[in-house]
Design a protein around this motif. Sequence first.
Motif, PDB file in Angstrom:
ATOM      1  N   ALA A  52      -3.793  41.212 -86.909  1.00  0.00           N
ATOM      2  CA  ALA A  52      -4.841  39.919 -86.952  1.00  0.00           C
ATOM      3  C   ALA A  52      -6.473  40.563 -87.304  1.00  0.00           C
ATOM      4  CB  ALA A  52      -4.720  39.318 -85.716  1.00  0.00           C
ATOM      5  N   TYR A  53      -6.448  41.410 -88.399  1.00  0.00           N
ATOM      6  CA  TYR A  53      -7.694  41.824 -88.866  1.00  0.00           C
ATOM      7  C   TYR A  53      -8.279  42.698 -87.667  1.00  0.00           C
ATOM      8  CZ  TYR A  53      -7.435  38.973 -92.936  1.00  0.00           C
ATOM      9  OH  TYR A  53      -7.046  38.391 -94.260  1.00  0.00           O
ATOM     10  N   GLY A  54      -7.482  43.485 -87.100  1.00  0.00           N
ATOM     11  CA  GLY A  54      -8.026  44.138 -85.775  1.00  0.00           C
ATOM     12  C   GLY A  54      -8.396  43.453 -84.402  1.00  0.00           C
TER      13      GLY A  54
ATOM     14  N   LEU B 214       8.600  31.896-103.086  1.00  0.00           N
ATOM     15  CA  LEU B 214       8.724  32.529-104.259  1.00  0.00           C
ATOM     16  C   LEU B 214       6.946  32.855-104.504  1.00  0.00           C
ATOM     17  CD1 LEU B 214      11.163  30.638-106.504  1.00  0.00           C
ATOM     18  CD2 LEU B 214      11.312  32.700-105.403  1.00  0.00           C
ATOM     19  N   LYS B 215       6.772  33.934-105.008  1.00  0.00           N
ATOM     20  CA  LYS B 215       5.228  34.094-105.384  1.00  0.00           C
ATOM     21  C   LYS B 215       5.092  34.368-106.707  1.00  0.00           C
ATOM     22  CE  LYS B 215       1.125  36.999-103.973  1.00  0.00           C
ATOM     23  NZ  LYS B 215       0.760  38.057-103.259  1.00  0.00           N
ATOM     24  N   ILE B 216       4.125  33.804-107.103  1.00  0.00           N
ATOM     25  CA  ILE B 216       3.897  33.502-108.893  1.00  0.00           C
ATOM     26  C   ILE B 216       2.637  34.543-109.029  1.00  0.00           C
ATOM     27  CG2 ILE B 216       3.733  32.324-110.965  1.00  0.00           C
ATOM     28  CD1 ILE B 216       6.069  31.480-109.027  1.00  0.00           C
TER      29      ILE B 216
ATOM     30  N   THR C 249       0.653  31.371-104.814  1.00  0.00           N
ATOM     31  CA  THR C 249       0.127  32.406-105.572  1.00  0.00           C
ATOM     32  C   THR C 249      -1.112  33.009-104.835  1.00  0.00           C
ATOM     33  OG1 THR C 249      -0.561  32.791-107.877  1.00  0.00           O
ATOM     34  CG2 THR C 249      -1.553  30.877-106.763  1.00  0.00           C
ATOM     35  N   HIS C 250      -1.689  34.010-105.397  1.00  0.00           N
ATOM     36  CA  HIS C 250      -2.868  34.611-104.495  1.00  0.00           C
ATOM     37  C   HIS C 250      -3.989  34.781-105.757  1.00  0.00           C
ATOM     38  CE1 HIS C 250      -4.907  36.295-101.249  1.00  0.00           C
ATOM     39  NE2 HIS C 250      -4.860  37.564-101.659  1.00  0.00           N
ATOM     40  N   LEU C 251      -5.234  34.313-105.255  1.00  0.00           N
ATOM     41  CA  LEU C 251      -6.147  34.131-105.902  1.00  0.00           C
ATOM     42  C   LEU C 251      -7.217  35.416-106.085  1.00  0.00           C
ATOM     43  CD1 LEU C 251      -7.324  30.520-105.049  1.00  0.00           C
ATOM     44  CD2 LEU C 251      -6.165  31.099-107.197  1.00  0.00           C
TER      45      LEU C 251
ATOM     46  N   ALA D 259      -4.415  28.950-101.330  1.00  0.00           N
ATOM     47  CA  ALA D 259      -5.968  29.317-100.973  1.00  0.00           C
ATOM     48  C   ALA D 259      -6.003  30.430 -99.813  1.00  0.00           C
ATOM     49  CB  ALA D 259      -6.507  28.050-100.546  1.00  0.00           C
ATOM     50  N   ASN D 260      -7.095  31.445-100.178  1.00  0.00           N
ATOM     51  CA  ASN D 260      -7.508  32.389 -99.014  1.00  0.00           C
ATOM     52  C   ASN D 260      -8.749  31.591 -98.460  1.00  0.00           C
ATOM     53  OD1 ASN D 260      -9.367  32.424-101.034  1.00  0.00           O
ATOM     54  ND2 ASN D 260      -8.951  34.809-101.305  1.00  0.00           N
ATOM     55  N   SER D 261      -9.275  32.115 -97.607  1.00  0.00           N
ATOM     56  CA  SER D 261     -10.626  31.642 -97.110  1.00  0.00           C
ATOM     57  C   SER D 261     -11.642  31.163 -97.873  1.00  0.00           C
ATOM     58  CB  SER D 261     -11.303  32.556 -96.032  1.00  0.00           C
ATOM     59  OG  SER D 261     -10.574  32.845 -95.109  1.00  0.00           O
TER      60      SER D 261
ATOM     61  N   ARG E 124      -3.923  29.617 -96.646  1.00  0.00           N
ATOM     62  CA  ARG E 124      -3.892  30.992 -95.733  1.00  0.00           C
ATOM     63  C   ARG E 124      -5.064  31.614 -95.542  1.00  0.00           C
ATOM     64  NH1 ARG E 124      -0.798  31.494-100.539  1.00  0.00           N
ATOM     65  NH2 ARG E 124      -2.257  33.366-101.043  1.00  0.00           N
ATOM     66  N   PRO E 125      -5.707  30.982 -94.456  1.00  0.00           N
ATOM     67  CA  PRO E 125      -7.046  31.552 -94.239  1.00  0.00           C
ATOM     68  C   PRO E 125      -6.742  33.107 -93.255  1.00  0.00           C
ATOM     69  CG  PRO E 125      -6.724  29.905 -92.586  1.00  0.00           C
ATOM     70  CD  PRO E 125      -5.620  29.701 -93.681  1.00  0.00           C
ATOM     71  N   GLY E 126      -7.507  33.735 -93.590  1.00  0.00           N
ATOM     72  CA  GLY E 126      -7.658  35.284 -92.798  1.00  0.00           C
ATOM     73  C   GLY E 126      -8.907  35.391 -92.281  1.00  0.00           C
TER      74      GLY E 126
ATOM     75  N   PRO F 107     -16.665  43.018 -94.422  1.00  0.00           N
ATOM     76  CA  PRO F 107     -16.133  42.897 -93.059  1.00  0.00           C
ATOM     77  C   PRO F 107     -14.931  43.185 -92.852  1.00  0.00           C
ATOM     78  CG  PRO F 107     -16.981  40.740 -93.883  1.00  0.00           C
ATOM     79  CD  PRO F 107     -17.360  41.896 -95.031  1.00  0.00           C
ATOM     80  N   TYR F 108     -13.820  42.880 -93.582  1.00  0.00           N
ATOM     81  CA  TYR F 108     -12.479  43.044 -93.467  1.00  0.00           C
ATOM     82  C   TYR F 108     -12.317  44.351 -93.115  1.00  0.00           C
ATOM     83  CZ  TYR F 108     -11.771  39.123 -96.962  1.00  0.00           C
ATOM     84  OH  TYR F 108     -11.790  37.670 -97.430  1.00  0.00           O
ATOM     85  N   GLU F 109     -12.778  45.278 -93.707  1.00  0.00           N
ATOM     86  CA  GLU F 109     -12.265  46.773 -93.392  1.00  0.00           C
ATOM     87  C   GLU F 109     -13.043  47.356 -92.177  1.00  0.00           C
ATOM     88  OE1 GLU F 109     -13.573  49.551 -96.699  1.00  0.00           O
ATOM     89  OE2 GLU F 109     -12.408  51.197 -95.669  1.00  0.00           O
TER      90      GLU F 109
END
Length: 381
Positions: free
Chosen positions: A44-46, A131-133, A167-169, A207-209, A224-226, A359-361
Amino acid sequence: MTVISTVVPTYATISLAALAHNVSCITEYLPPSCKILAVVKANAYGHGAITVAHALAKQGVERFAVASLAEGIELRQAGLNAPILILGALFEEQIPDLVAHRLTPVVSDVRILPALTKAVCAHQAPYQIHLKIETGMGRLGLSTEELPALLDSQILRSPLQIEGIMTHLADADGEDGTFTERQLGVFHAMLEQICLRGLTVPLVHAANSAAIVRFPTTHFSLVRPGIMLYGYHSLPSSVPAPALRPVLSLQTRIAKLRTIPQGGTVSYNRTFVAKRLTKIAVLPIGYADGYNRLLSNRGTVLIQGKRAPIVGLVCMDMTMVDVTDLASVQIDEAVTLIGQQGAESIGADEVAGLLGTIPYEVLCGISSRVPRLYESAAHGG
Ligand SMILES: Cc1ncc(COP(=O)(O)O)c(C=O)c1O
């Protein structure tokens, strides 16, 4: 909820109230038909995947995503019963464990399908897959040629069932939305291919954040928020920022105070030379805790609600700060490395800025040596 009772000087505090606030904040962007698939990969992102996922489930989040099979198994073994999607690459020999733990694979490569079919053939009920496109991220995913061919082939057989398509943007947080629109165009064309074959796929997600905030057209059945869950965003300054609350604070205490003369030096290689009589506080946190060595002679910490600069090289287990300008600092006094003290705060985004990263890292980098202490939502933390 996990509460670590061991007395430790260095720890991260995780505010479940802030987490709940951020979920509400995300929900405000979404139509009622669109639900949250919470991204809890990388512990969970640390923040601690097990406690965070259970807290989110309590708040009504029904689906979770992790990167690896091991992360999915950890959550399942911790009693999380909800659907768990494995976003990352899967290898054939991992399929038996995947199925044994009822984890949902994201299929990015048709080569795992025969092994998957074989592993679930004894199942009566359909086994759900997503399935991921690949629409422009240049990473995992079926190409626009592979998907129609797969849909027309006999490879996808019962009891496998396509529950989701995603899919992922690549650039949802970039200044210019053109590439995102182009990716969405490709994704829509692939959804059309599914429709044309009379197939119904209940879950569609992209969608990501950043996309949640900027691209309402990405609000399909799931988002899909992280990073937003954890209180940060990576949006360009031209986009109004959501009112998020950082979930994690990183704290320690002063272990030792010493005064060094003008010309005295601190830490390895003597990179800090005192220009005046200087009071130094030694903190029991270092790069082995995930407090990056590149913060040496650059970062600041909060003591008594004021900033104290890091002096000398950050060591593996210790960091020194200059407290000369603070009044009567004491051994044991609380130190905030990330978080709020009085009116001052240091965000993971500020630390990331100093490090030339995101900030993720910074959040993911806080090591397992640092216990996570959970403040329950009821305490308003
Ligand atoms: C496939 C996928 N979806 C969603 C996310 C969440 O992204 P963010 O943290 O920017 O919301 C990630 C994170 O890297 C991801 O890899």
